[in-house]
Design an enzyme around this catalytic site. Structure first.
Site, mmCIF file in Angstrom:
data_model
loop_
_atom_site.group_PDB
_atom_site.id
_atom_site.type_symbol
_atom_site.label_atom_id
_atom_site.label_comp_id
_atom_site.label_asym_id
_atom_site.label_seq_id
_atom_site.Cartn_x
_atom_site.Cartn_y
_atom_site.Cartn_z
ATOM 1 N N ARG A 58 43.915 62.395 55.871
ATOM 2 C CA ARG A 58 42.714 63.627 55.803
ATOM 3 C C ARG A 58 41.803 63.256 57.146
ATOM 4 O O ARG A 58 41.048 64.605 57.344
ATOM 5 C CB ARG A 58 42.013 63.418 54.716
ATOM 6 C CG ARG A 58 42.640 63.977 52.637
ATOM 7 C CD ARG A 58 42.594 65.285 53.215
ATOM 8 N NE ARG A 58 41.189 66.083 53.641
ATOM 9 C CZ ARG A 58 39.676 66.186 52.939
ATOM 10 N NH1 ARG A 58 40.415 65.869 51.635
ATOM 11 N NH2 ARG A 58 38.884 66.507 52.989
ATOM 12 N N ARG A 80 46.335 62.456 40.209
ATOM 13 C CA ARG A 80 45.674 62.701 41.828
ATOM 14 C C ARG A 80 46.171 60.702 42.069
ATOM 15 O O ARG A 80 45.397 60.325 42.623
ATOM 16 C CB ARG A 80 43.980 61.910 41.412
ATOM 17 C CG ARG A 80 43.341 63.286 42.646
ATOM 18 C CD ARG A 80 41.860 63.141 42.073
ATOM 19 N NE ARG A 80 41.759 64.780 41.945
ATOM 20 C CZ ARG A 80 40.159 64.752 40.471
ATOM 21 N NH1 ARG A 80 39.867 64.111 40.686
ATOM 22 N NH2 ARG A 80 40.415 66.194 40.484
ATOM 23 N N ARG A 123 42.260 60.029 47.592
ATOM 24 C CA ARG A 123 41.116 59.727 48.375
ATOM 25 C C ARG A 123 40.710 57.995 48.208
ATOM 26 O O ARG A 123 40.626 57.423 49.146
ATOM 27 C CB ARG A 123 39.609 60.830 48.119
ATOM 28 C CG ARG A 123 39.297 61.373 48.780
ATOM 29 C CD ARG A 123 37.582 61.801 48.897
ATOM 30 N NE ARG A 123 36.892 62.080 47.929
ATOM 31 C CZ ARG A 123 35.890 62.249 47.112
ATOM 32 N NH1 ARG A 123 35.168 61.456 47.455
ATOM 33 N NH2 ARG A 123 35.953 63.829 45.944
ATOM 34 N N TYR A 179 36.936 78.494 36.908
ATOM 35 C CA TYR A 179 36.111 79.257 37.716
ATOM 36 C C TYR A 179 36.336 80.687 38.625
ATOM 37 O O TYR A 179 35.071 80.445 39.337
ATOM 38 C CB TYR A 179 37.212 77.897 39.262
ATOM 39 C CG TYR A 179 37.155 77.226 38.808
ATOM 40 C CD1 TYR A 179 36.204 76.088 39.813
ATOM 41 C CD2 TYR A 179 37.980 76.148 38.161
ATOM 42 C CE1 TYR A 179 36.390 73.900 39.605
ATOM 43 C CE2 TYR A 179 37.876 74.754 38.030
ATOM 44 C CZ TYR A 179 37.057 73.805 39.067
ATOM 45 O OH TYR A 179 37.244 72.411 38.789
ATOM 46 N N ASP A 204 46.386 71.327 44.836
ATOM 47 C CA ASP A 204 44.885 72.874 44.137
ATOM 48 C C ASP A 204 45.375 72.960 43.586
ATOM 49 O O ASP A 204 45.246 74.280 43.666
ATOM 50 C CB ASP A 204 43.901 72.440 44.843
ATOM 51 C CG ASP A 204 42.933 72.351 44.582
ATOM 52 O OD1 ASP A 204 41.779 71.128 44.101
ATOM 53 O OD2 ASP A 204 41.785 72.637 43.819
#
Lengths: 341, 341
Positions: A37, A24, A28, A149, A73
């Protein structure tokens, strides 16, 4: 030209310094990423090859790491299966029509490879924009984690529904075989587009007992890895896997990714030194003062003991609250402390 | 009289069958427990020695297990510290005034042992009500897990604040020493009241790297165990501890509790066979059909291989959605399958 250190380490060849990249690393915590973003939602960013390539390359060059990883992702492969994948703000990913039975598995849409072409295109553009000395990693979710998931409909604390589906061997096998096929094609498309290595994220496989892993996961991961284009290094990663390492090794991969909850030296000894390892700093350690970060990096490098085949990384992704200068300090520390004299 | 199988196994003595009890055996899955909870809130139940003893004894006798465990909560010791502990419905426990600094540690109220007298009283009444052949286990949260709630203010995914406090060695040591003192007195009071063994729940310690565990947890657990009344077996349990087993063993305990994410035989070999082990069925396995439960129990017993010193248990607490007859079937299966011929 000599192989870049990251690729040399994947093959357990000598390196001038221990290569480092960070899961990652385009995320963010980084202002450049947050700026992108502001104009693009998460899924829109993944689906814009230009923007995805931009954040991929910016992060790698800004940090000075030894590899880039394409921005994407692990759940993107699930979208064309028609299960109602949504990325909700705050709550994480949601699957609106979860898979709970063999009939649900049969209803999954066949994935048209073109539906995921935007990821291969991002790989192509990022590869073209990166310097030759910086390898590009493609990636995908591993079948178990994707299945978790699909079955739970999102994250889970107990994975009770996923484990319940495992007790229906026909349904479970059908689901895993479907995922193996889709993920293999998806990773091979990334390799064809220029990915120099690929990482398989079995992020949540650590919820399983070793017996369940061996019976219900290992054969499928092995089939998946066997279906990948030969010659491209495969990194096989999961978290909470301290009890699964030998079985993950048996499933395959040129590099086994370690989280922070094992000593790297003990884990490597269990795996055998004829496989490379990646890891294994606690992501939370990057919140500590820089001298503490350097000391922790040194401790991990000491455990790796200059053996060929160590790629430095975190044990999981960078936390959003991590200061950028701490991340840079880690990269610099790994390079300085591991420079072969 | 011969020692009950549970106590014999704690001491690695021969047993007629493998003893079994189950974490959270008095819990929401059981109708008798839910009936009591209809008239009493969770904290009120903990603080009513009669009611707590009743659910303790009822669960043990209803299931036919080899040990009872006093009904209580690991966080009760935090209440008299004045941090605003609340058990909120659905959200789990909350600490209204979390501990984030050395100054916060200094502000913690000294615990008057009488403030927790209701737990010792529940032990006394449960012990009096239980048949002599059923030992009673007392328990407490271990210092790290208690500290994690105090610092985070509740549960956590990353334990980032707890790990941050560890980088302030003075504050961390002060907090851990305080908790060691309180927990040692609390467990010794339970032993004095009749607890035949005690279990230390370091439930969330598996979030730590082995290096952090050795530096910041191990010495305190060791000090705690050394402060307990000699002669009473100590069970030392945590989850996600596959990378920490050797260090937990070094910290102490007559029995090491294993979660389900390790093979029992491999874990026991790493610990050494001169310590007893407890575990290690996945709690989710109790949702499967009974023949599957029996097969899984058999697989664990096979791994234990009739070695002296195995106590059968789950790897964590019984899930609320577990059918009672599945739990009973597990207990019966362990007894039948392990009966020494």
């Amino acid at each position: 030209m000599e192989a870049p250190p990251f690729l040399a380490a994947c093959r357990r060849e000598p390196v001038p310094h221990t290569p480092v990249w960070l899961m990652r690393q385009a995320g963010r915590y980084m202002p450049e990423y947050r700026a992108v973003r502001e104009r693009l939602g998460f899924l829109a960013l993944c689906k814009s090859p230009d923007a995805a390539a931009e954040v991929t390359v910016t992060a790698a060059l800004r940090l000075g790491v030894d590899a880039a990883i394409v921005f994407a992702d692990i759940l993107l492969v699930l979208e064309p299966m028609g299960v109602g994948l949504e990325f909700t703000r705050g709550d994480g990913p949601v699957i609106r029509r979860p898979v709970r039975s063999g009939a649900d598995v049969d209803r999954l849409a066949e994935v048209d490879p073109a539906a995921l072409g935007y990821v291969a295109e991002a790989v192509r553009r990022a590869r073209a924009a990166l310097p030759a000395r910086v390898p590009l990693i493609g990636f995908a979710g591993a079948p178990f984690t994707l299945a978790s998931y699909l079955v739970e409909g999102g994250g889970s604390r107990t994975y009770a529904r996923t484990k319940a589906l495992m007790t229906d061997p026909g349904a479970w096998r059908a689901l895993m075989e479907r995922l193996v096929r889709v993920v293999a094609a998806y990773l091979n498309a990334q390799i064809a587009a220029g990915a120099d290595a690929v990482q398989l994220f079995d992020s949540w496989v650590g919820c399983l007992s070793p017996a369940d892993y061996r019976a219900h996961v290992l054969p499928h991961v092995r089939a998946l890895i066997a279906a990948l284009t030969p010659g491209t290094p495969v990194i096989h990663f999961g978290t909470g896997t301290a009890g699964l390492l030998e079985a993950m090794r048996a499933a395959g991969g040129d590099v086994i990714g370690l989280d922070w909850r094992v000593d790297l030296d003990a884990a490597w000894a269990r795996l055998g030194h004829d496989v490379a390892v990646q890891g294994n700093l606690d992501p939370v350690a990057l919140l500590a003062p820089i001298p503490e970060i350097r000391a922790r990096a040194a401790a991990i490098l000491d455990q790796a003991a200059n053996r060929p085949g160590h790629i430095f990384n975190l044990g999981h992704g960078i936390l959003p609250e991590t200061p950028v200068d701490h991340v840079r300090a880690l990269v610099d520390a790994v390079h300085e402390l591991s420079a072969r004299r």
